[in-house]
Design a protein around this motif. Structure first.
Motif, PDB file in Angstrom:
ATOM      1  N   ARG A 244       9.045  12.718   1.959  1.00 14.55           N
ATOM      2  CA  ARG A 244       7.907  11.946   2.441  1.00 14.55           C
ATOM      3  C   ARG A 244       8.174  10.443   2.267  1.00 14.55           C
ATOM      4  O   ARG A 244       7.888   9.640   3.156  1.00 14.55           O
TER       5      ARG A 244
ATOM      6  N   LEU B 261       1.729   7.713  -6.016  1.00 15.00           N
ATOM      7  CA  LEU B 261       0.821   8.860  -6.077  1.00 15.00           C
ATOM      8  C   LEU B 261       1.521  10.154  -5.666  1.00 15.00           C
ATOM      9  O   LEU B 261       1.273  11.211  -6.259  1.00 15.00           O
ATOM     10  N   TYR B 262       2.401  10.104  -4.652  1.00 16.22           N
ATOM     11  CA  TYR B 262       3.153  11.328  -4.294  1.00 16.22           C
ATOM     12  C   TYR B 262       3.892  11.868  -5.518  1.00 16.22           C
ATOM     13  O   TYR B 262       3.944  13.064  -5.766  1.00 16.22           O
TER      14      TYR B 262
ATOM     15  N   GLY C  71       1.066   4.530  -2.523  1.00 16.76           N
ATOM     16  CA  GLY C  71       1.113   5.918  -2.041  1.00 16.76           C
ATOM     17  C   GLY C  71       2.320   6.653  -2.601  1.00 16.76           C
ATOM     18  O   GLY C  71       2.211   7.806  -3.031  1.00 16.76           O
ATOM     19  N   HIS C  72       3.469   5.980  -2.642  1.00 15.95           N
ATOM     20  CA  HIS C  72       4.677   6.628  -3.159  1.00 15.95           C
ATOM     21  C   HIS C  72       4.505   6.985  -4.632  1.00 15.95           C
ATOM     22  O   HIS C  72       4.909   8.055  -5.079  1.00 15.95           O
TER      23      HIS C  72
ATOM     24  N   GLN D 221       0.842  -1.206   0.000  1.00 15.76           N
ATOM     25  CA  GLN D 221       0.000   0.000   0.000  1.00 15.76           C
ATOM     26  C   GLN D 221       0.877   1.255   0.000  1.00 15.76           C
ATOM     27  O   GLN D 221       0.569   2.237  -0.682  1.00 15.76           O
ATOM     28  N   ASP D 222       1.969   1.212   0.764  1.00 12.02           N
ATOM     29  CA  ASP D 222       2.910   2.343   0.754  1.00 12.02           C
ATOM     30  C   ASP D 222       3.424   2.609  -0.662  1.00 12.02           C
ATOM     31  O   ASP D 222       3.572   3.759  -1.073  1.00 12.02           O
TER      32      ASP D 222
ATOM     33  N   PHE E 193      11.155   1.414   6.958  1.00 11.75           N
ATOM     34  CA  PHE E 193      10.384   0.242   7.392  1.00 11.75           C
ATOM     35  C   PHE E 193      10.460  -0.859   6.330  1.00 11.75           C
ATOM     36  O   PHE E 193      10.604  -2.033   6.649  1.00 11.75           O
ATOM     37  N   HIS E 194      10.428  -0.452   5.069  1.00 16.08           N
ATOM     38  CA  HIS E 194      10.454  -1.438   3.986  1.00 16.08           C
ATOM     39  C   HIS E 194      11.742  -2.246   4.002  1.00 16.08           C
ATOM     40  O   HIS E 194      11.744  -3.457   3.871  1.00 16.08           O
TER      41      HIS E 194
ATOM     42  N   GLU F  57       9.176   6.850   5.067  1.00 17.84           N
ATOM     43  CA  GLU F  57       8.420   5.601   5.151  1.00 17.84           C
ATOM     44  C   GLU F  57       9.239   4.390   4.710  1.00 17.84           C
ATOM     45  O   GLU F  57       8.926   3.266   5.071  1.00 17.84           O
TER      46      GLU F  57
END
Lengths: 322, 97
Positions: free
Chosen positions: A160, A87-88, A84-85, A80-81, A167-168, A164
């Motif tokens: 941004r 989309l950023y 999101g990445h 999901q991240d 964690f990956h 995140e």
């Protein structure tokens, strides 16, 4: 408001732009910029965004087969991240005056590229660990530097993402460490994944500086702050001790610490393989693009339904206001 | 595949983190309406739990200053040194003003 009456020729605008770059200014969407700066950024940023989106596919392949509920939740959150990445970065690219729909179209028609690494298959669960460790590790090395890029929206998207991304990498390395300390079969499985992913990960940082036509210009414009080879060296230097710590071997007999450069020397990269994959002949290129096209088509009714719902609502609001 | 399919409108997203911070521009999302824009903004810019409030604004409703005005437009803020405390002298040796 009147614009000040100064004569702005292309030449004076360009000189002012170069001076701002040299002074380390951040360029913002409404600022004047050379068309070439704009088009190079659109190319680079959209490739980056596409990579995040296509990057969901190799990992998504293992969501239903994750070995425990915990690993499944983690993998879902990571994938999901990545969405999101993507989309950023699409949102940042749109500030350059291009629609996301057009960028997505370029991806689906094969006109735009994405990172070559995602054209390799994920054959075992260990691949999920190694991807987090290597692929996200290499991405962090690249993105940490891009967070200082001269184009504001790109740099901000990178900041941004970097927050995140750790964690990956860490969840991947934890999977790797667990398997490396497991049964002989598990250790063999993770060593096999390391063997398959190492060289594609080393290549993922891009063609060598001697063969990277865009690098000089992008460095001069401070979009890139380090060359591909510098990033590659940093990735290798970071990763070798991490492999040692879990007792895994990187598949490069020439890998050895060079005290003079305070970094590791490494073997020849198979650039033929890299260019083959970039040109569309990697193991999974066709499968990845087809999956994206199917997803786009399967989502069409949702996009249309939401639009119809919104149109109906605004009609209802209008008639009740009247 | 049709490249001419319509695209949901663009919304600018402003998020507020806990601890009394102001709303800050986070990025943008595409959405068919305001409600969906809020949900998309939450999913894209609020995945880590720190966000306590979100604003979404249709991008075409924002009026922004032009960068080429930047000099003259903000000039009134630059030439009044007396708006800053450093402009004023206080007796030497005075501690804890």
């Amino acid at each position: 408001m009147e614009t000040p009456q100064t004569e702005h020729t292309e030449e004076t605008l360009n000189a002012a732009f170069e001076a701002r770059i040299a002074a380390g200014d951040t360029i913002e969407p409404k600022d004047w910029m050379p068309e070439r700066y704009r088009s190079q950024l659109i190319r680079m940023m959209s490739q980056h965004a596409h990579s995040e989106i296509v990057g969901m596919l190799p990992e998504g392949n293992w969501i239903t087969r994750a070995p425990s509920l915990k690993r499944k939740m983690v993998l879902l959150a990571k994938v999901q991240d990545e969405a999101g990445h993507g989309l950023y970065i699409y949102c940042g690219t749109e500030t350059l005056g291009i629609d996301r729909a057009e960028l997505v179209d370029q991806l689906l028609t094969g006109k735009a590229k994405y990172s070559s690494i995602f054209n390799y298959p994920t054959l075992t669960w260990a691949d999920i660990g190694v991807i987090g460790w290597f692929v996200d590790g290499a991405a962090i090395v690249n993105q940490t530097v891009l967070a200082k890029a001269s184009y504001g929206p790109y740099a901000r998207a990178m900041i941004r993402i970097c927050k995140e991304e750790n964690f990956h990498k860490k969840q991947g390395y934890e999977i790797v460490a667990t398997l490396a300390n497991g049964t002989p079969e598990q250790k063999a499985m993770v060593q096999d994944a390391v063997n398959r992913w190492w060289w594609p990960s080393v290549m993922m940082l891009g063609p060598s500086d001697t063969n990277s036509p865009n690098t000089a210009e992008l460095i001069r414009w401070r979009v890139k702050r380090k060359t591909n080879d510098e990033l590659r060296q940093r990735f290798i230097d970071l990763t070798v001790p991490q492999a040692d710590a879990v007792g895994l071997t990187l598949p490069d007999p020439d890998l050895k610490f060079n005290p003079e450069k305070q970094g590791y020397d490494f073997g020849q990269i198979d650039w033929d393989e890299f260019w083959q994959v970039v040109k569309g002949n990697g193991p999974c290129n066709r499968e990845r693009l087809q999956a994206r096209r199917d997803a786009h088509e399967d989502g069409r009714w949702v996009r249309e339904a939401a639009e119809a719902y919104s149109a109906k609502h605004s009609r209802t609001e209008q008639s009740s206001a009247a | 595949m049709e490249s001419n399919e319509s695209q949901w409108p663009l919304w600018e997203v402003f998020t507020q983190e806990d601890g009394g911070a102001p709303h800050e521009h986070a990025g943008s999302v595409h959405a068919a309406d305001a409600e969906m824009a809020l949900q998309n903004a939450r999913d894209v810019y609020g995945r880590r739990g720190k966000v306590v409030s979100v604003w979404v604004v249709p991008s075409d409703q924002i009026t922004a200053s032009q960068s080429e005005w930047a000099g003259p437009f903000f000039d009134p803020g630059a030439d009044k040194a007396y708006r800053h405390p450093q402009f004023y002298k206080i007796p030497r040796g005075l501690k804890g003003f």
